[in-house]
Write an enzyme that holds these catalytic residues in place. Structure first.
Site, PDB file in Angstrom:
ATOM      1  N   LYS A  44       0.633  -1.270   0.029  1.00 58.83           N
ATOM      2  CA  LYS A  44       0.069   0.031  -0.169  1.00 58.83           C
ATOM      3  C   LYS A  44       0.940   1.285   0.178  1.00 58.83           C
ATOM      4  O   LYS A  44       0.339   2.492   0.160  1.00 58.83           O
ATOM      5  CB  LYS A  44      -0.597   0.087   1.121  1.00 58.83           C
ATOM      6  N   CYS A  86     -14.287  -4.522   1.038  1.00 61.67           N
ATOM      7  CA  CYS A  86     -14.210  -5.130   2.308  1.00 61.67           C
ATOM      8  C   CYS A  86     -14.337  -4.564   3.702  1.00 61.67           C
ATOM      9  O   CYS A  86     -13.798  -4.427   4.586  1.00 61.67           O
ATOM     10  CB  CYS A  86     -12.382  -5.499   2.580  1.00 61.67           C
TER      11      CYS A  86
HETATM   12  N1  PLP Z   1      -6.943  -2.583   6.574  1.00 57.01           N
HETATM   13  C1  PLP Z   1      -7.137  -1.749   5.620  1.00 57.01           C
HETATM   14  C2  PLP Z   1      -7.641  -0.612   6.205  1.00 57.01           C
HETATM   15  C3  PLP Z   1      -7.132  -2.114   4.280  1.00 57.01           C
HETATM   16  O1  PLP Z   1      -7.284  -1.007   3.342  1.00 57.01           O
HETATM   17  C4  PLP Z   1      -6.375  -3.321   4.267  1.00 57.01           C
HETATM   18  C5  PLP Z   1      -6.319  -3.444   2.564  1.00 57.01           C
HETATM   19  O2  PLP Z   1      -7.161  -2.900   1.668  1.00 57.01           O
HETATM   20  C6  PLP Z   1      -6.150  -4.168   5.094  1.00 57.01           C
HETATM   21  C7  PLP Z   1      -6.293  -3.959   6.354  1.00 57.01           C
HETATM   22  C8  PLP Z   1      -5.508  -5.608   4.624  1.00 57.01           C
HETATM   23  O3  PLP Z   1      -4.370  -5.306   4.088  1.00 57.01           O
HETATM   24  P1  PLP Z   1      -3.782  -6.672   3.402  1.00 57.01           P
HETATM   25  O4  PLP Z   1      -4.737  -7.082   2.384  1.00 57.01           O
HETATM   26  O5  PLP Z   1      -2.356  -5.881   2.756  1.00 57.01           O
HETATM   27  O6  PLP Z   1      -3.195  -7.525   4.203  1.00 57.01           O
END
Ligand code: PLP
Length: 415
Positions: free
Chosen positions: A234, A372
């Site tokens: 990210k 999500c």
């Molecule tokens: N938390 C937030 C706020 C997110 O935007 C994301 C991914 O979109 C995640 C957690 C999960 O991240 P990862 O899929 O890199 O583990």
């Protein structure tokens, strides 16, 4: 860093764009506009080159070997740990644990800290703005332990109801887990204040920093947070790598999360003793190449400067917001003033998915759906939004292209 990136003296978006090879292509016959940065950002050439250099030049397993390649790989791997430690300003380098990403970091805390320290009738507070990654691990834990989950209300403008949060706190609260910034709406949460009041009742605080790392200053000591979870992909780094910051005394008190090589001191069939932190939590061969390359993403951010990044992205967001509001029937979801550069919206009478497809036909990548965060969508009584999320390499011209395309979509749908 590469020569090109270290040559950036002031923020010049055209210079920045040169560092990202993927941006210079056509999609569906049109120059690519990449506005899906909250899902994953693109990677600068320095990150891509670092990965290639590692695999071409010194791929070897780390920590265990005494040969030259193993030592070189170990040093590069540990250099990223040092770099990340200074990036988030942890007191000690050992407080940085490498994981697969934010999701694994949160699961690590839920499984290890949670299983040991959260018991029946204890309470875990999360917020209505959370990503599923910061909901489901706590639900699994709560179910297993007979604990319960309390949820902080979200206000109409997409901010958290701080008074509601304070009313939820009690001596039963053992953990508060909230995000630094919302991936769906862009809301920046007042995490320093959240941490301070949670600590007053003795609760520990985990910050989901997935959307904070690329855009916001992080000083874990100043924040006094107990855990901070992040993902490299990210913030201009590779996929499959992330980290968990945790205070030493907490990490030391926590049992291992997984068993295997690297996390042990000595193993016999009768008894195993565990390694010191951070290795206690890094069982097995990690994603060495991507960890090595991650350092170059952090260098990229620091070369530009978080303040420069934040002010440029804010300019982009403000510009996009103003233009978007001229589109008939467009409604911004989560229109607070303190946001990272995420424009989330719906257009009356048009399904977000259709808008996403039509924008894609014009070479514009946005995300549509629930992002999500299904409970948050339920709260706003919508199926999903169209989300345009901006990064350092985006431009106002690209925003103009999106707005023109949206105008065409609305005209077409209403015809
Ligand atoms: N938390 C937030 C706020 C997110 O935007 C994301 C991914 O979109 C995640 C957690 C999960 O991240 P990862 O899929 O890199 O583990």
């Amino acid at each position: 860093m590469t020569e090109i990136s270290s040559n950036i003296k002031k923020f010049d978006v055209e210079e920045v764009r040169k560092l990202f090879p993927v941006l210079h292509q056509k999609v569906n016959g049109k120059p690519l506009v990449y506005f899906d940065n909250a899902a994953t950002s693109q990677k600068p050439i320095a990150v891509i080159e670092a990965l290639k250099t590692y695999y071409k030049g010194y791929n070897a397993n780390i920590h265990r070997g005494i040969h030259t390649l193993a030592e070189k790989a170990t040093k590069a791997f540990e250099d990223t740990r040092k770099r990340l430690s200074s990036f988030v300003n942890s007191n000690e380098v050992e407080e940085i644990i490498f994981t697969k990403g934010t999701t694994e970091s949160i699961n690590l805390v839920a499984s290890s800290y949670g299983r040991k320290f959260i018991n029946e009738d204890d309470e875990i507070i999360i917020s209505g703005l959370e990503h599923h990654s910061n909901i489901v691990p706590w639900q699994l834990l709560a179910e297993e332990k007979g604990a319960s989950i309390k949820v902080i209300n979200v206000l109409e403008d997409g901010t958290l109801d701080f008074d509601h949060f304070k009313s939820l706190l009690s001596d039963r609260t053992k953990l508060v887990a909230v995000n630094h910034a919302s991936n769906s709406l862009g809301t920046i949460n007042p995490i320093k204040e959240i941490i301070a009041v949670a600590h007053e009742v003795g609760a520990k605080v985990l910050i989901d920093g997935a959307q904070g790392t690329a855009h916001l200053e992080i000083d874990v000591q100043e924040l006094d947070c107990d855990f901070y979870a992040l993902s490299a992909h990210k913030c201009y780094g590779p996929t499959g790598v992330g980290a968990l910051y945790g205070k030493r005394e907490l990490l030391e008190a926590m049992p291992p999360y997984q068993g295997g090589g690297e996390m042990i001191k000595e193993v016999s069939f009768e008894k195993t003793t565990f390694n010191d932190i951070p290795y206690k939590f890094e069982a097995g061969t990690p994603n060495i190449g991507d960890v090595v390359a991650f350092k170059y993403a952090l260098d990229f951010i620091d070369d530009l400067g978080k303040e420069n990044i934040a002010s440029y992205e804010h300019e982009l967001y403000t510009y996009a917001r103003e233009k978007a509001l001229t589109i008939p029937g467009l409604r911004i979801i989560g229109d607070s003033s303190n946001k990272v550069s995420v424009l989330s919206f719906v257009i009356d009478g048009v399904h977000p998915f259709d808008i996403g497809q039509m924008l894609d036909a014009s070479g514009i990548a946005v995300r549509t759906g629930h992002h999500c965060t299904q409970p948050l969508m339920d709260h706003f009584q919508i199926e999903g939004t169209i989300r345009a999320s901006f990064a350092v390499y985006n431009t106002k011209e690209e925003i103009d292209r999106m707005i023109e395309a949206l105008q065409r979509v609305v005209k077409f749908m209403k015809a």
